[in-house]
Design a protein around this motif. Sequence first.
Motif, PDB file in Angstrom:
ATOM      1  N   ILE A  38       0.622  -1.248  -0.029  1.00  0.00           N
ATOM      2  CA  ILE A  38       0.042   0.202  -0.044  1.00  0.00           C
ATOM      3  C   ILE A  38       0.893   1.106  -0.154  1.00  0.00           C
ATOM      4  CG2 ILE A  38      -1.944  -1.319   1.159  1.00  0.00           C
ATOM      5  CD1 ILE A  38      -1.364   0.085   3.826  1.00  0.00           C
ATOM      6  N   VAL A  39       2.170   1.218   0.612  1.00  0.00           N
ATOM      7  CA  VAL A  39       2.991   2.326   0.450  1.00  0.00           C
ATOM      8  C   VAL A  39       3.377   2.953  -0.779  1.00  0.00           C
ATOM      9  CG1 VAL A  39       3.538   2.320   3.017  1.00  0.00           C
ATOM     10  CG2 VAL A  39       4.926   1.323   1.398  1.00  0.00           C
ATOM     11  N   ARG A  40       3.409   1.713  -1.642  1.00  0.00           N
ATOM     12  CA  ARG A  40       3.968   2.001  -3.271  1.00  0.00           C
ATOM     13  C   ARG A  40       2.879   1.921  -4.033  1.00  0.00           C
ATOM     14  NH1 ARG A  40       8.586  -1.112  -4.252  1.00  0.00           N
ATOM     15  NH2 ARG A  40       7.779  -1.652  -6.476  1.00  0.00           N
ATOM     16  N   VAL A  41       1.684   2.508  -3.531  1.00  0.00           N
ATOM     17  CA  VAL A  41       0.503   2.939  -4.367  1.00  0.00           C
ATOM     18  C   VAL A  41       0.622   4.262  -4.607  1.00  0.00           C
ATOM     19  CG1 VAL A  41      -1.978   3.340  -4.682  1.00  0.00           C
ATOM     20  CG2 VAL A  41      -0.844   1.194  -3.526  1.00  0.00           C
ATOM     21  N   PRO A  42       0.843   4.996  -5.916  1.00  0.00           N
ATOM     22  CA  PRO A  42       0.709   6.336  -6.189  1.00  0.00           C
ATOM     23  C   PRO A  42      -0.262   7.117  -5.505  1.00  0.00           C
ATOM     24  CG  PRO A  42       1.263   4.934  -8.113  1.00  0.00           C
ATOM     25  CD  PRO A  42       0.669   3.878  -6.960  1.00  0.00           C
ATOM     26  N   ALA A  43       0.081   8.324  -5.073  1.00  0.00           N
ATOM     27  CA  ALA A  43      -1.017   9.116  -4.653  1.00  0.00           C
ATOM     28  C   ALA A  43      -1.472   9.078  -3.105  1.00  0.00           C
ATOM     29  CB  ALA A  43      -1.944   9.409  -5.556  1.00  0.00           C
ATOM     30  N   PHE A  44      -0.847   7.705  -2.691  1.00  0.00           N
ATOM     31  CA  PHE A  44      -1.145   7.445  -1.254  1.00  0.00           C
ATOM     32  C   PHE A  44      -0.164   8.426  -0.244  1.00  0.00           C
ATOM     33  CE2 PHE A  44      -0.502   4.865   2.488  1.00  0.00           C
ATOM     34  CZ  PHE A  44      -1.633   4.988   3.116  1.00  0.00           C
ATOM     35  N   PRO A  45      -0.782   9.338   0.522  1.00  0.00           N
ATOM     36  CA  PRO A  45      -0.234  10.251   1.157  1.00  0.00           C
ATOM     37  C   PRO A  45       0.277   9.889   2.677  1.00  0.00           C
ATOM     38  CG  PRO A  45      -2.588  10.716   1.514  1.00  0.00           C
ATOM     39  CD  PRO A  45      -2.425   9.627   0.455  1.00  0.00           C
ATOM     40  N   LEU A  46      -0.355   8.797   3.071  1.00  0.00           N
ATOM     41  CA  LEU A  46      -0.046   8.324   4.699  1.00  0.00           C
ATOM     42  C   LEU A  46       1.118   7.403   4.700  1.00  0.00           C
ATOM     43  CD1 LEU A  46      -3.809   8.684   5.866  1.00  0.00           C
ATOM     44  CD2 LEU A  46      -1.973  10.346   5.948  1.00  0.00           C
ATOM     45  N   ARG A  47       1.982   7.268   3.880  1.00  0.00           N
ATOM     46  CA  ARG A  47       3.026   6.516   4.108  1.00  0.00           C
ATOM     47  C   ARG A  47       3.560   6.173   5.561  1.00  0.00           C
ATOM     48  NH1 ARG A  47       3.373   8.390  -1.090  1.00  0.00           N
ATOM     49  NH2 ARG A  47       3.396   6.739  -2.696  1.00  0.00           N
ATOM     50  N   ASP A  48       3.904   7.438   6.021  1.00  0.00           N
ATOM     51  CA  ASP A  48       4.841   7.305   7.448  1.00  0.00           C
ATOM     52  C   ASP A  48       3.637   6.888   8.465  1.00  0.00           C
ATOM     53  OD1 ASP A  48       6.643   8.569   6.518  1.00  0.00           O
ATOM     54  OD2 ASP A  48       6.369  10.452   7.214  1.00  0.00           O
ATOM     55  N   ALA A  49       2.298   7.090   8.421  1.00  0.00           N
ATOM     56  CA  ALA A  49       1.210   6.603   9.407  1.00  0.00           C
ATOM     57  C   ALA A  49       1.080   5.122   9.046  1.00  0.00           C
ATOM     58  CB  ALA A  49      -0.189   7.175   9.114  1.00  0.00           C
ATOM     59  N   ALA A  50       1.136   4.754   7.835  1.00  0.00           N
ATOM     60  CA  ALA A  50       1.187   3.172   7.510  1.00  0.00           C
ATOM     61  C   ALA A  50       2.347   2.320   8.170  1.00  0.00           C
ATOM     62  CB  ALA A  50       1.004   2.891   6.076  1.00  0.00           C
ATOM     63  N   TRP A  51       3.478   2.941   8.002  1.00  0.00           N
ATOM     64  CA  TRP A  51       4.661   2.251   8.642  1.00  0.00           C
ATOM     65  C   TRP A  51       4.559   2.136  10.211  1.00  0.00           C
ATOM     66  CZ3 TRP A  51       6.862  -1.338   6.602  1.00  0.00           C
ATOM     67  CH2 TRP A  51       7.256  -1.459   5.095  1.00  0.00           C
ATOM     68  N   ARG A  52       4.026   3.472  10.694  1.00  0.00           N
ATOM     69  CA  ARG A  52       3.654   3.289  12.133  1.00  0.00           C
ATOM     70  C   ARG A  52       2.805   2.438  12.678  1.00  0.00           C
ATOM     71  NH1 ARG A  52       4.354   9.047  11.279  1.00  0.00           N
ATOM     72  NH2 ARG A  52       2.052   9.140  11.435  1.00  0.00           N
ATOM     73  N   THR A  53       1.775   2.438  11.934  1.00  0.00           N
ATOM     74  CA  THR A  53       0.585   1.460  12.556  1.00  0.00           C
ATOM     75  C   THR A  53       1.355  -0.190  12.326  1.00  0.00           C
ATOM     76  OG1 THR A  53      -0.959   2.811  11.663  1.00  0.00           O
ATOM     77  CG2 THR A  53      -1.599   0.382  11.766  1.00  0.00           C
ATOM     78  N   PHE A  54       1.671  -0.313  11.072  1.00  0.00           N
ATOM     79  CA  PHE A  54       2.534  -1.762  11.224  1.00  0.00           C
ATOM     80  C   PHE A  54       3.536  -2.102  12.228  1.00  0.00           C
ATOM     81  CE2 PHE A  54       6.220  -3.885   9.936  1.00  0.00           C
ATOM     82  CZ  PHE A  54       5.716  -5.417   9.904  1.00  0.00           C
ATOM     83  N   SER A  55       4.465  -1.076  12.612  1.00  0.00           N
ATOM     84  CA  SER A  55       5.396  -1.343  13.475  1.00  0.00           C
ATOM     85  C   SER A  55       4.937  -1.364  14.984  1.00  0.00           C
ATOM     86  CB  SER A  55       6.272   0.015  13.724  1.00  0.00           C
ATOM     87  OG  SER A  55       7.177  -0.178  14.861  1.00  0.00           O
ATOM     88  N   ARG A  56       3.666  -0.822  15.121  1.00  0.00           N
ATOM     89  CA  ARG A  56       2.825  -1.264  16.541  1.00  0.00           C
ATOM     90  C   ARG A  56       2.596  -2.526  16.569  1.00  0.00           C
ATOM     91  NH1 ARG A  56       1.056   4.277  15.801  1.00  0.00           N
ATOM     92  NH2 ARG A  56      -0.622   3.537  14.963  1.00  0.00           N
ATOM     93  N   THR A  57       1.804  -2.972  15.458  1.00  0.00           N
ATOM     94  CA  THR A  57       1.238  -4.296  15.268  1.00  0.00           C
ATOM     95  C   THR A  57       2.422  -5.540  15.449  1.00  0.00           C
ATOM     96  OG1 THR A  57      -0.561  -3.638  13.747  1.00  0.00           O
ATOM     97  CG2 THR A  57      -0.103  -6.031  13.662  1.00  0.00           C
TER      98      THR A  57
END
Length: 284
Positions: free
Chosen positions: A171-190
């Motif tokens: 999902i972080v490789r999807v063009p125009a996705f603006p929340l890459r940092d949030a996605a990685w932080r969510t994964f890190s917590r999981t």
Amino acid sequence: MAELLTLAAVARWLLYAGALVAVGRGTVAFLDPEWKAGARSVHDAAGPRSVARLAAVALLGAVALLLWGQLTALEMTRADIPVLLGQTSWGLGWSQLAGASALAAVALLLPMGRTTSLLLLMAALGVAVAMGGLGHAAADEQWPIGARLLDAMHVAAMGAWIGGLLCTVLIVRVPAFPLRDAAWRTFSRTATVMAPVTLASGVGSAARLLLGTAPAAILASDYGRLLVLKTVLAAVILFIGAGERRRIASGKMPESRRVWVELGVAGAVLLVTALLTGSEPPGE
């Protein structure tokens, strides 16, 4: 160990891979179902959706291969399928697994949202529980339910961890996705929660099978050597993951090459696990 690489081992690898993607996709989408890339849900972009379709095919293909392999091993024909499924414990376990896998495959193909991600998670957990009916846990006469739940916990936690990593990368490789940092932080917590659960449940399953067995006997068996190899590979994943977690905590993005190496090693762990499940623990 070459003789362990059978049709059933290939089927189990496909089953584990499909289940991990299902759990990972369900977890990531359930935690943040409203993430979008432009006007479209990021979870239904081309990359994540293609992998979901592959996982659905893997689940359905795995149960078909397992049935075919069992028929071949017992020298039975397709005409004997009703007897195999209706009058044997293996058939009962396979039927439960096939039903859960079919439901998970359908859920993988649905557009992702809060409700559909929950359906996917429930179906994927059903697959994880049903796996125990065809593995070592099925032969545990002392703690049959506990053994299957421990195995299911291991599959589910690894799915949320490694499957979640794969889905986050997509999902972080999807063009125009603006929340890459949030996605990685969510994964890190999981991952911070699920990695220890994966390790603890794996150690518990191995201890249940090997308790009281001499170390020399363990290392002399295919099962023991595969277990050592799986442990080494898991340590490599943990080492890489710990480094990436520190990068995320400091506000940096993970290194793409290291993440793909981590996923590659995880694929090897799945293969070793497929072989491990088909081998006899020493002393049995």
